[in-house]
Design an enzyme around this catalytic site. Structure first.
Site, PDB file in Angstrom:
ATOM      1  N   HIS B 229       0.816  -1.213   0.000  1.00  0.00           N
ATOM      2  CA  HIS B 229       0.000   0.000   0.000  1.00  0.00           C
ATOM      3  C   HIS B 229       0.851   1.264   0.000  1.00  0.00           C
ATOM      4  O   HIS B 229       0.623   2.150  -0.821  1.00  0.00           O
ATOM      5  CB  HIS B 229      -1.033   0.029   1.123  1.00  0.00           C
ATOM      6  CG  HIS B 229      -1.998   1.151   0.888  1.00  0.00           C
ATOM      7  ND1 HIS B 229      -2.945   1.119  -0.103  1.00  0.00           N
ATOM      8  CD2 HIS B 229      -2.083   2.383   1.416  1.00  0.00           C
ATOM      9  CE1 HIS B 229      -3.592   2.257  -0.152  1.00  0.00           C
ATOM     10  NE2 HIS B 229      -3.090   3.051   0.754  1.00  0.00           N
ATOM     11  N   TYR B 233       1.857   5.369  -2.375  1.00  0.00           N
ATOM     12  CA  TYR B 233       2.216   6.746  -2.017  1.00  0.00           C
ATOM     13  C   TYR B 233       3.610   7.101  -2.514  1.00  0.00           C
ATOM     14  O   TYR B 233       3.913   8.275  -2.714  1.00  0.00           O
ATOM     15  CB  TYR B 233       2.035   6.971  -0.510  1.00  0.00           C
ATOM     16  CG  TYR B 233       0.579   6.855  -0.176  1.00  0.00           C
ATOM     17  CD1 TYR B 233      -0.291   7.882  -0.510  1.00  0.00           C
ATOM     18  CD2 TYR B 233       0.058   5.700   0.356  1.00  0.00           C
ATOM     19  CE1 TYR B 233      -1.647   7.762  -0.302  1.00  0.00           C
ATOM     20  CE2 TYR B 233      -1.303   5.566   0.578  1.00  0.00           C
ATOM     21  CZ  TYR B 233      -2.148   6.596   0.235  1.00  0.00           C
ATOM     22  OH  TYR B 233      -3.488   6.469   0.431  1.00  0.00           O
ATOM     23  N   HIS B 380     -10.003   1.088 -10.359  1.00  0.00           N
ATOM     24  CA  HIS B 380      -9.530   2.054  -9.355  1.00  0.00           C
ATOM     25  C   HIS B 380      -8.060   2.391  -9.570  1.00  0.00           C
ATOM     26  O   HIS B 380      -7.680   3.552  -9.654  1.00  0.00           O
ATOM     27  CB  HIS B 380      -9.756   1.481  -7.957  1.00  0.00           C
ATOM     28  CG  HIS B 380      -9.032   2.222  -6.888  1.00  0.00           C
ATOM     29  ND1 HIS B 380      -9.423   3.468  -6.446  1.00  0.00           N
ATOM     30  CD2 HIS B 380      -7.900   1.919  -6.183  1.00  0.00           C
ATOM     31  CE1 HIS B 380      -8.585   3.891  -5.524  1.00  0.00           C
ATOM     32  NE2 HIS B 380      -7.648   2.979  -5.351  1.00  0.00           N
ATOM     33  N   PHE B 381      -7.205   1.358  -9.676  1.00  0.00           N
ATOM     34  CA  PHE B 381      -5.775   1.721  -9.741  1.00  0.00           C
ATOM     35  C   PHE B 381      -5.344   2.220 -11.120  1.00  0.00           C
ATOM     36  O   PHE B 381      -4.269   2.788 -11.257  1.00  0.00           O
ATOM     37  CB  PHE B 381      -4.854   0.633  -9.148  1.00  0.00           C
ATOM     38  CG  PHE B 381      -4.822  -0.706  -9.853  1.00  0.00           C
ATOM     39  CD1 PHE B 381      -4.310  -0.839 -11.120  1.00  0.00           C
ATOM     40  CD2 PHE B 381      -5.270  -1.838  -9.190  1.00  0.00           C
ATOM     41  CE1 PHE B 381      -4.250  -2.066 -11.739  1.00  0.00           C
ATOM     42  CE2 PHE B 381      -5.222  -3.078  -9.804  1.00  0.00           C
ATOM     43  CZ  PHE B 381      -4.703  -3.187 -11.085  1.00  0.00           C
ATOM     44  N   HIS B 382      -6.205   2.028 -12.123  1.00  0.00           N
ATOM     45  CA  HIS B 382      -5.889   2.695 -13.395  1.00  0.00           C
ATOM     46  C   HIS B 382      -6.190   4.197 -13.308  1.00  0.00           C
ATOM     47  O   HIS B 382      -5.695   4.972 -14.126  1.00  0.00           O
ATOM     48  CB  HIS B 382      -6.622   2.034 -14.565  1.00  0.00           C
ATOM     49  CG  HIS B 382      -5.879   0.840 -15.098  1.00  0.00           C
ATOM     50  ND1 HIS B 382      -6.005  -0.408 -14.564  1.00  0.00           N
ATOM     51  CD2 HIS B 382      -4.953   0.726 -16.091  1.00  0.00           C
ATOM     52  CE1 HIS B 382      -5.211  -1.255 -15.209  1.00  0.00           C
ATOM     53  NE2 HIS B 382      -4.560  -0.590 -16.134  1.00  0.00           N
ATOM     54  N   ARG B 443     -11.063 -10.121 -11.480  1.00  0.00           N
ATOM     55  CA  ARG B 443      -9.805  -9.617 -12.031  1.00  0.00           C
ATOM     56  C   ARG B 443      -8.823 -10.782 -12.133  1.00  0.00           C
ATOM     57  O   ARG B 443      -9.143 -11.902 -11.735  1.00  0.00           O
ATOM     58  CB  ARG B 443      -9.241  -8.518 -11.128  1.00  0.00           C
ATOM     59  CG  ARG B 443      -8.893  -8.998  -9.743  1.00  0.00           C
ATOM     60  CD  ARG B 443      -8.431  -7.878  -8.829  1.00  0.00           C
ATOM     61  NE  ARG B 443      -7.103  -7.408  -9.172  1.00  0.00           N
ATOM     62  CZ  ARG B 443      -6.280  -6.803  -8.296  1.00  0.00           C
ATOM     63  NH1 ARG B 443      -6.646  -6.613  -7.052  1.00  0.00           N
ATOM     64  NH2 ARG B 443      -5.087  -6.391  -8.675  1.00  0.00           N
ATOM     65  N   ARG B 444      -7.637 -10.501 -12.674  1.00  0.00           N
ATOM     66  CA  ARG B 444      -6.540 -11.474 -12.752  1.00  0.00           C
ATOM     67  C   ARG B 444      -6.959 -12.773 -13.429  1.00  0.00           C
ATOM     68  O   ARG B 444      -6.659 -13.856 -12.956  1.00  0.00           O
ATOM     69  CB  ARG B 444      -6.007 -11.822 -11.362  1.00  0.00           C
ATOM     70  CG  ARG B 444      -5.329 -10.673 -10.628  1.00  0.00           C
ATOM     71  CD  ARG B 444      -4.673 -11.204  -9.377  1.00  0.00           C
ATOM     72  NE  ARG B 444      -4.023 -10.166  -8.622  1.00  0.00           N
ATOM     73  CZ  ARG B 444      -4.317  -9.857  -7.363  1.00  0.00           C
ATOM     74  NH1 ARG B 444      -5.257 -10.500  -6.713  1.00  0.00           N
ATOM     75  NH2 ARG B 444      -3.654  -8.912  -6.736  1.00  0.00           N
TER      76      ARG B 444
END
Lengths: 67, 595
Positions: B229, B233, B380-382, B443-444
């Site tokens: 995580h 950042y 989300h992470f895209h 996913r995956r």
């Protein structure tokens, strides 16, 4: 023009998220749009933005200070 | 001498150039694998075996979120430290040393991944970016990652050395904001990478080398997310730095508040690490109470992001009003939309707001169950790393590349088109991914469309969502093509004497308005360490207590189709033998009873 060409490009780009989310929002009130209807709605929105942007504002030309 | 970076710091400019070009190579490779998997998964174009999908997915993830982002950020961190302290690095050979470590490391990891495409070499690392046990990679994969991370540690030492030298000469000065941001980010990174270092050096690498028989998958997984995580950042904080120190400048004004920016980076330092367990809400073996603590910590992390949204928008508004903008919203028209650096960062920030909302859903323990391990998370992470970070990095390239090469940008118009096309492409792709996730699409996997089962779409259909994802992927690939055309075109340009000066934004409220305690890095580091101890000691002890330090025996993967068939046959034989024996025992028992 009311806004610069670059700002117009960005405004047109911003219609894409509005359009794709609008389809979901409308479904909540039982208005289900097909892909074709969504595309037509998108084109209409872009056309309206183009007319607004290209229509001369009080007879003035290009905005001098916008980016 | 001009005020361009390459003239001020020629030796450092070379290192930054090397880091940028390494980053762009990774971006190109990651982008190619991205479009291949997008078209394969959505079933529009398939030219590989679905088994290879995982090798493609690993390459896409590792090349983009490890090498593209981190090579780029070490470049801009080097720029930030040298520019804000107004001094070169202490020893440029040392600097080339950490760059080489990173380059060698990622090459080793890359070779291990790409070798998975051929049977000619007995090597593979199709373990995805998360490299969870029991998926096992070739030792070269782990060794490469270790070298890469050690390279970043040494880079941090390089920047701290510069600061210590500067501090000795300027004992009463406040740490310049860009350097403050670099140092707090690196302190966070040192704490965060302890998790992945422990996972690799104590467990996964020895296991992969055959030195230990088994590992505890939950333990290595938890150690991964200890790092997994905060690495988000590590990507985001450089993008934030660009929004704080560059975006106000391009808007035509100043940063709204230097003290608020320092508060934000201190909050990221202390809050980024004790949150990783929120990626494991559905992992059995971790008590709900520990997950609840992780959720609370995660919700606190919203604070620095909301502070950033306020400060950055306030700075943009200040800049727009300096340029003559008026009215409640009319000032938006006065922003420099023609500048791809500004527009790219502004669009990236806008998409990050959407990512923040989907992030809150991921962070909420109960509502996370709805979207966990679905395509929602990929959407989300895209938006976070794939747009807030990647689009910001691409946009600022149009300012940095001329600074470190001394050459004018090849085409501002192509650059502007590129950032807009990325925004549109990502809108299509991430929207469809989020919606598919809500339907439960996993996913995956290369084969999300299971036979004999239909996902029920609330709006539209799965086919439409697939088409939207594929369209988005194609637009993103076109955008990447435009980006590389500009990078190559700029590199081939001749030297220009008409480049902007190397400078960053001043602040309306400067460092003198910030309490001195904000610059006390030892204090914030100590608090960060204490919070990590609180958040992780008991979960880790509990995991080791239940599953053992090296875990129960596990079957090493990759599990091939042949071995699965053999395993299935063995299980079937064992089961039928057992049934036969049980049947015989039951028959004889029944016969005995009847007698």
């Amino acid at each position: 023009m009311r806004i610069s060409k670059a700002a117009l490009l960005v405004v047109i780009a911003l219609t894409v998220p509005i359009l794709v989310e609008l389809r979901t929002v409308l479904a909540w009130v039982n208005v289900e749009l097909t892909v074709l209807e969504s595309a037509v709605l998108g084109m209409t929105m872009i056309l309206a933005i183009l007319i607004w942007a290209l229509w001369p504002q009080n007879g003035r030309g290009d905005p001098s200070r916008s980016g | 001498m001009s005020n361009v970076y390459i003239d001020q710091f020629p030796a450092e400019a070379k290192v930054i150039r090397a880091a940028f070009y390494s980053s762009f190579l990774a971006l190109a490779l990651g982008g190619v694998f991205g479009i291949i998997q997008t078209l394969h998964r959505t079933d529009f174009l398939r030219f590989m075996d679905s088994v290879d999908y995982y090798t493609v997915l690993t390459a896409h993830g590792v090349f983009l979120v490890i090498s593209f982002t981190i090579f780029f950020l070490v470049g801009i961190f080097t720029w930030a430290v040298t520019t804000s302290l107004d001094r070169g690095l202490e020893d440029i050979r040392f600097t080339w040393g950490w760059y080489s470590l990173m380059a060698i490391g990622i090459t080793m990891t890359g070779v291990a991944i790409l070798a998975g495409f051929t049977d000619a070499i007995d090597m593979s690392a199709s373990v995805l970016f998360t490299f969870y046990a029991p998926l096992q990679a070739h030792p070269l994969f782990y060794l490469g990652l270790v070298l890469f991370v050690v390279g970043t540690w040494v880079a941090g030492v390089d920047w701290f050395r510069s600061w210590w030298a500067w501090k000795a000469e300027n004992p009463d000065e406040r740490i310049p904001l860009p350097t403050f941001m670099v140092l707090t980010t690196m302190l966070m990174w040192y704490i965060a990478t302890l998790g992945v270092a422990a996972a690799i050096l104590l467990f996964l690498l020895p296991w992969s080398l055959g030195l230990i028989e088994t590992v505890n998958p939950l333990l290595t997984r938890t150690l991964f997310w200890f790092f997994g995580h905060p690495v988000v950042y590590f990507w985001l904080m450089p993008a934030y730095m660009m929004w704080y120190v560059m975006l106000p400048k391009f808007s035509g004004g100043k940063l709204f508040s230097d003290p608020l920016a320092r508060v934000v980076f201190v909050l990221f330092l202390i809050l980024s690490v004790p949150t990783g367990i929120h990626h494991q809400y559905l992992d059995p073996g971790i008590a709900e109470g520990f997950k609840f603590i992780a959720m609370t910590n995660t919700m606190f992390l919203l604070l620095p992001s909301l502070l950033t949204a306020f400060t950055v928008v306030a700075s943009m508004e200040h800049g727009a009003r300096q340029r003559g903008g008026e009215g409640y919203f009319g000032w938006l028209k006065a922003l420099p939309w023609r500048d791809p650096v500004f527009t790219g960062m502004a669009l990236a920030g806008l998409m990050f707001a959407a990512a923040g909302f989907s992030g809150m859903i991921n962070a909420g323990m109960n509502i996370n169950y709805l979207v966990h391990n679905t395509f929602w998370v990929v959407g989300h992470f895209h938006l976070t790393v794939g747009t807030a970070v990647a689009l910001t990095f691409m946009a600022v390239t149009y300012w940095f590349l001329p600074q470190v090469t001394g050459k004018a940008l090849w085409s501002r118009s192509v650059a502007l088109g590129q950032v807009v096309v990325w925004f549109v492409g990502m809108t299509f792709m991430s929207n469809a991914m989020h919606r598919a996730g809500l339907l439960g699409v996993p996913r995956r996997t290369a084969e999300p469309q299971y036979e004999g089962f239909e996902f029920q779409a609330a709006v539209g259909s799965i086919g439409e969502l697939d088409a939207q994802i594929a369209l988005g992927g194609v637009l993103l690939t076109i955008s990447l093509g435009m980006f590389f055309a500009n990078v190559v075109g700029t590199a081939l340009n001749g030297r220009s004497d008409d480049l902007p000066a190397n400078e960053y934004a001043g602040a309306l409220s400067g460092p003198d308005d910030a309490p001195l305690v904000l610059d006390n890095l030892k204090l914030w580091t100590a608090i960060a360490v204490v919070l990590v101890i609180f958040a992780y000691t008991f979960p880790l002890l509990s995991i080791i207590d239940r599953g053992g330090l090296f875990g129960p025996e596990v079957i090493p993967f990759p599990l091939t189709v042949e071995s699965a068939t053999t395993l299935g046959f063995a299980l079937e034989t064992a089961a039928s033998t057992s049934f036969e024996s049980a049947g015989e025992i039951a028959t004889s028992a029944l016969t005995a009873v009847m007698r």
